[in-house]
Design a protein around this motif. Structure first.
Motif, short mmCIF file in Angstrom:
data_model
loop_
_atom_site.label_atom_id
_atom_site.label_comp_id
_atom_site.label_asym_id
_atom_site.label_seq_id
_atom_site.Cartn_x
_atom_site.Cartn_y
_atom_site.Cartn_z
N CYS A 44 0.92 -1.20 -0.12
CA CYS A 44 0.09 -0.10 -0.10
C CYS A 44 0.81 1.17 0.03
CB CYS A 44 -0.91 0.06 1.45
SG CYS A 44 -1.74 1.53 1.41
N ARG A 45 0.62 2.36 -0.96
CA ARG A 45 1.33 3.27 -0.88
C ARG A 45 1.55 4.31 0.13
NH1 ARG A 45 1.87 4.92 -7.31
NH2 ARG A 45 2.38 3.07 -8.13
N PHE A 46 0.39 3.85 1.05
CA PHE A 46 0.28 5.03 2.04
C PHE A 46 1.04 4.33 3.49
CE2 PHE A 46 -2.65 7.04 5.53
CZ PHE A 46 -2.03 8.43 5.48
N CYS A 70 0.00 -4.94 4.91
CA CYS A 70 -0.01 -3.77 4.07
C CYS A 70 1.33 -3.47 3.32
CB CYS A 70 -0.55 -2.48 4.93
SG CYS A 70 -2.03 -2.57 6.10
N PHE A 71 2.28 -3.74 3.92
CA PHE A 71 3.66 -3.84 3.43
C PHE A 71 3.99 -4.87 2.20
CE2 PHE A 71 3.79 -1.44 7.28
CZ PHE A 71 4.59 -0.37 6.89
N ARG A 72 3.14 -6.00 2.20
CA ARG A 72 3.70 -6.63 1.14
C ARG A 72 2.42 -7.21 0.24
NH1 ARG A 72 1.48 -11.16 3.29
NH2 ARG A 72 1.02 -11.22 5.61
N GLU A 73 1.16 -6.60 0.57
CA GLU A 73 0.36 -6.57 -0.66
C GLU A 73 -0.42 -5.32 -1.07
OE1 GLU A 73 -2.63 -9.53 0.91
OE2 GLU A 73 -0.99 -10.88 1.63
N THR A 74 -1.00 -5.64 -2.18
CA THR A 74 -1.77 -4.38 -2.79
C THR A 74 -3.22 -4.38 -2.36
OG1 THR A 74 -0.27 -4.90 -4.85
CG2 THR A 74 -2.29 -3.17 -4.84
N PRO A 75 -3.31 -3.32 -1.51
CA PRO A 75 -4.94 -3.37 -0.87
C PRO A 75 -5.75 -3.35 -2.06
CG PRO A 75 -3.86 -1.15 -0.62
CD PRO A 75 -2.85 -2.08 -1.16
N PRO A 76 -7.11 -3.95 -1.94
CA PRO A 76 -8.05 -4.03 -3.10
C PRO A 76 -8.89 -2.69 -3.09
CG PRO A 76 -8.86 -5.14 -1.15
CD PRO A 76 -7.42 -4.75 -0.90
N MET A 77 -9.46 -2.37 -4.26
CA MET A 77 -10.42 -1.34 -4.36
C MET A 77 -11.72 -1.84 -3.78
SD MET A 77 -10.47 1.83 -4.93
CE MET A 77 -9.72 2.96 -6.18
N VAL A 78 -12.14 -1.55 -2.69
CA VAL A 78 -13.47 -1.92 -2.18
C VAL A 78 -14.62 -1.20 -2.59
CG1 VAL A 78 -14.44 -2.57 0.03
CG2 VAL A 78 -12.00 -2.70 -0.32
N THR A 79 -15.58 -1.87 -2.92
CA THR A 79 -16.72 -1.18 -3.24
C THR A 79 -17.77 -0.90 -2.11
OG1 THR A 79 -16.82 -1.95 -5.44
CG2 THR A 79 -19.04 -0.95 -4.79
N LEU A 80 -17.98 0.23 -1.46
CA LEU A 80 -18.63 0.55 -0.35
C LEU A 80 -20.33 0.84 -0.56
CD1 LEU A 80 -16.13 2.56 1.38
CD2 LEU A 80 -16.67 0.07 2.00
N SER A 81 -20.42 1.56 -1.85
CA SER A 81 -21.90 1.78 -2.56
C SER A 81 -21.77 2.22 -3.82
CB SER A 81 -22.34 2.98 -1.91
OG SER A 81 -21.90 4.08 -2.65
#
Ligand SMILES: Nc1ncnc2c1ncn2[C@@H]1O[C@H](COP(=O)(O)OP(=O)(O)OP(=O)(O)O)[C@@H](O)[C@H]1O
Ligand code: SF4
Ligand SMILES: [Mg+2]
Length: 329
Positions: free
Chosen positions: A290-292, A303-314
């Motif tokens: 994760c870039r943050f 968070c330091f080894r995998e790309t977080p997914p784009m989560v759909t909240l609505s």
């Protein structure tokens, strides 16, 4: 070949990534950005300095310097991919269909001509004669509330204040009446009253002409005033986007939350302006993390080894974070 967009959809960015060649490799300035802007909508792009906001804007105008950069993905405008269209075609779109107020208006105004004559040049393209065009210039200067419009039309860019130059740029945009207006930090360096006036002009544009507006800013307060939708960018990525109410009432990404806490408070009692520790990283090679992560108070090992997914909240609200994924589950 044209692609079908939804009815009111005017601009759609699909998997837009931009890299600049720099010493030591390629800088990932924009990574996998997906967003869509409809007619009559103010879409704000928010983020700290260096997050890639202007780079996205310049790519839509096809102004990323060639040779030392790579632009991949689609920039669909009215269904046409601007990333794949000829220079000639792009020239006919720029100005007439897509207008841009640049971050530094001094860079985009010619120092050797009066500002009025530069606005007039844009108007003359419509086949008016000199007298009609000049009259229109003066009317536009009044529309953008230029003080002493008649005299100012005869001023050179260096004789004007920052706010006046911003108004010239807006007058130029109004004269072309584009379908999409990109305003890159249009009120930075302006005082609060002038900022409010410029925002009014932007709102009028949207209401009168159904113009779609991409408003780029690092100022979350400004966004609350005018935006319908928001995309928050961090280190080249959109990390959260949604309707203005969703973002203000349910900020979900830790960066969005921190940006909001950093909003200046109106009263002293409410506390001092907070800043976010650390700075935006320059990503020279794509890593899965994760870039943050290096600034995030909630970062976990994952968070330091995998790309977080784009989560759909609505239907409209998305967020790129493992915590959001957990909330959703
Ligand atoms: N022509 C270029 N060559 C190399 N790197 C560049 C170039 N233009 C921008 N960058 C880099 O790309 C990244 C994104 O820059 P960009 O100007 O898009 O940021 P921004 O979000 O608009 O920032 P600001 O709020 O300061 O205007 C930064 O790291 C910047 O240094
Ligand atoms: S993915 Fe992890 S590091 Fe990134 S914002 Fe979410 S919690 Fe923080
Ligand atoms: Mg910028």
């Amino acid at each position: 070949m044209k692609e079908e967009l939804k009815k009111e959809e005017l601009l759609k960015l699909e998997h837009l990534s931009i890299q600049y060649k720099v010493k030591g490799g390629y800088l990932s300035a924009v990574n996998d950005v997906n967003l869509s802007i409809s007619r009559g909508e103010v879409f704000a792009v928010v983020g700290e300095s260096g997050c890639g906001k202007s780079t996205v804007a310049h790519s839509i105008m096809n102004l990323i310097p060639g040779g030392n950069s790579k632009v991949t993905g689609k920039i669909l405008f009215n269904g046409e991919d601007l990333n794949a269209c000829s220079d000639k075609k792009m020239e006919s779109i720029r100005g007439k269909h897509i207008g841009m107020i640049f971050q530094n208006p001094l860079d985009s105004l010619n120092p050797v001509y009066t500002t009025g004559s530069q606005v007039e040049e844009a108007i003359l393209l419509d086949g008016l004669n000199h007298a009609q065009a000049w009259e229109k210039v003066l009317k536009l200067y009044q529309d953008v509330k230029m003080p002493d419009a008649g005299e100012r039309a005869k001023s050179y860019p260096h004789e004007m204040s920052g706010g006046m130059r911003q108004r010239v740029m807006i007058a130029m945009m109004l004269s072309r009446n584009p379908e999409l207006l990109i305003a890159d930090e249009p009120t930075t360096a302006l005082d609060v009253t002038i900022e409010a006036q410029i925002l009014e002009i932007i709102k009028e544009l949207k209401n009168t002409y159904n113009t779609a507006i991409m408003l780029i800013t690092h100022n979350f307060g400004l966004v609350a005033e005018v935006a319908d939708k928001i995309a928050v960018m961090y280190a080249g990525e959109v990390i959260e986007s949604g309707d203005v109410f969703e973002i203000f009432e349910h900020p979900t990404h830790p960066y969005t939350t921190l940006l909001m806490q950093a909003l200046p408070r109106k009263t002293k009692k409410e506390g001092r302006l907070q800043t976010i520790d650390g700075s935006v990283p320059r990503i020279l090679e794509k890593k899965p993390e994760c870039r943050f992560a290096n600034r995030c108070p909630y970062a976990k090992e994952q968070c330091f080894r995998e790309t977080p997914p784009m989560v759909t909240l609505s239907e409209t609200h998305t967020c790129r974070c493992f915590r959001a994924a957990k909330k959703e589950a």
